[in-house]
Write an enzyme that holds these catalytic residues in place. Structure first.
Site, short mmCIF file in Angstrom:
data_model
loop_
_atom_site.label_atom_id
_atom_site.label_comp_id
_atom_site.label_asym_id
_atom_site.label_seq_id
_atom_site.Cartn_x
_atom_site.Cartn_y
_atom_site.Cartn_z
N ASP A 232 9.90 84.46 -47.48
CA ASP A 232 10.88 85.16 -46.63
C ASP A 232 12.19 84.38 -46.74
OD1 ASP A 232 12.10 86.68 -44.49
OD2 ASP A 232 10.10 87.07 -43.70
N LYS B 244 -10.47 77.35 -44.87
CA LYS B 244 -9.20 78.05 -45.11
C LYS B 244 -9.11 79.27 -44.20
CE LYS B 244 -8.30 81.00 -48.52
NZ LYS B 244 -7.31 82.06 -48.61
N LYS C 48 0.84 81.87 -47.29
CA LYS C 48 1.71 82.15 -48.45
C LYS C 48 3.06 82.73 -48.03
CE LYS C 48 -2.14 83.20 -51.60
NZ LYS C 48 -3.27 83.44 -50.69
N ASP D 249 -3.54 79.40 -45.09
CA ASP D 249 -3.11 80.02 -46.36
C ASP D 249 -2.37 81.32 -46.05
OD1 ASP D 249 -2.93 80.82 -49.04
OD2 ASP D 249 -4.96 81.64 -49.06
N THR E 252 -4.21 83.79 -58.84
CA THR E 252 -5.32 83.77 -59.81
C THR E 252 -5.88 85.18 -60.05
OG1 THR E 252 -6.73 83.16 -57.95
CG2 THR E 252 -6.08 81.41 -59.45
N ARG F 33 -15.78 84.33 -51.64
CA ARG F 33 -16.92 85.25 -51.77
C ARG F 33 -18.21 84.64 -52.28
NH1 ARG F 33 -12.83 89.65 -54.10
NH2 ARG F 33 -11.93 87.65 -54.72
O1 C5P Z 1 -13.46 85.13 -52.71
P1 C5P Z 1 -12.72 84.20 -53.63
O2 C5P Z 1 -13.48 82.92 -53.91
O3 C5P Z 1 -12.21 84.87 -54.87
O4 C5P Z 1 -11.48 83.78 -52.72
C1 C5P Z 1 -10.39 83.08 -53.16
C2 C5P Z 1 -9.54 82.76 -51.97
O5 C5P Z 1 -8.42 82.04 -52.44
C3 C5P Z 1 -8.99 83.98 -51.25
O6 C5P Z 1 -9.02 83.67 -49.86
C4 C5P Z 1 -7.57 84.12 -51.71
O7 C5P Z 1 -6.70 84.57 -50.70
C5 C5P Z 1 -7.22 82.70 -52.08
N1 C5P Z 1 -6.22 82.54 -53.12
C6 C5P Z 1 -6.33 83.04 -54.40
N2 C5P Z 1 -5.33 82.83 -55.31
C7 C5P Z 1 -4.25 82.13 -54.98
C8 C5P Z 1 -4.14 81.62 -53.68
C9 C5P Z 1 -5.15 81.84 -52.77
O8 C5P Z 1 -7.33 83.65 -54.73
N3 C5P Z 1 -3.33 81.89 -55.88
#
Ligand code: C5P
Length: 233
Positions: free
Chosen positions: A64, A32, A61, A59, A121, A209
């Site tokens: 606009d 991603k 998002k 990603d 999330t 992460r």
């Molecule tokens: O580090 P972590 O596992 O929390 O990362 C989640 C990834 O998913 C991040 O890159 C974040 O931008 C993405 N994301 C998210 N919630 C969403 C859409 C994308 O956490 N609804």
């Protein structure tokens, strides 16, 4: 490789992203590229990742006016994205404009799946909303009606989305944490383990992460993949 695991390359620099990609690609082809890395490195880095054999979820998002999102979606597909996304909060005209770009690319033989972001999330409830699950299901129904291929939601909602909108509708789920893992929740609120998310019907799991901060990212990604595959047995 029919992998359901997408690793978020949430890094600020191209060199770091490329060397991590080289370590991760034997585990999963899906990477991603999000706001931080794309803003820093642009489509050039996406091309480099594609050259390494990666499949790209871009990603960004989009949110606009419809014309801008239509053209940005076309640009994302030209950059090589196999998945891209828009905020469903952008509304019907904006989402349909993005879906039209995807349909046009498909008619030219280039397939990209378009997903709609429901409620991040990192949010436990959208401002003013009482019923988060109802709001997500409402968004999922709209996403389908507006011609999108699926939604971004937490693993906690995937089963309900599938039940409401159909099994074929894609649920891509971030907010994944390993049980007993040392990565704090930080900004994530609605989390699940890889096994739980997969059991709940998540088609794709996005992990950042927990892999990026691991001592051995490829080994941790492999462990997550095993949990996903076990859940399917
Ligand atoms: O580090 P972590 O596992 O929390 O990362 C989640 C990834 O998913 C991040 O890159 C974040 O931008 C993405 N994301 C998210 N919630 C969403 C859409 C994308 O956490 N609804």
């Amino acid at each position: 490789m029919n992998s359901r695991l997408i690793i978020a390359l949430d890094l600020p620099e191209a060199d770091d992203a490329l060397s991590l990609a080289q370590r991760l690609l034997p585990v999963t082809p899906w990477l991603k590229v999000g706001l931080e890395l794309f803003t820093a490195t642009g489509p050039g880095l996406v091309r480099n990742l594609l050259d390494l054999g990666a499949r790209i979820f871009l990603d960004l998002k989009f949110h606009d006016i419809p014309n801008t999102v239509r053209r940005a979606t076309a640009a994302a597909i030209r950059a090589g994205a196999e998945m891209c996304n828009v905020h469903l909060a952008g509304g019907e005209a904006m989402c349909r404009a993005a879906a039209e770009s995807v349909a046009e690319a498909r008619s030219l033989g280039r397939n990209c799946r378009l997903l709609g972001v429901t409620v991040l999330t990192s949010q436990s409830a959208a401002p003013g909303a009482k019923d988060l699950r109802g709001q997500i299901l409402d968004y999922a129904g709209k996403a389908k009606a507006w011609g999108l291929d699926g939604v971004v939601c937490s693993g906690q909602e995937a089963a309900a989305v599938k039940a409401a909108v159909g099994r074929e509708f894609i649920c891509l789920c971030p907010g994944i944490r390993l049980p007993g893992g040392s990565v704090p929740l930080e900004d994530q609120q609605r989390i699940l383990s890889p096994r739980e998310a997969a059991r709940n019907g998540a088609d794709f799991l996005v992990v950042g992460r927990p892999v990026l901060q691991a001592a051995d990212p490829a080994q941790t990604a492999g462990e997550i993949l095993r949990q996903i595959e076990d859940a399917g047995k």
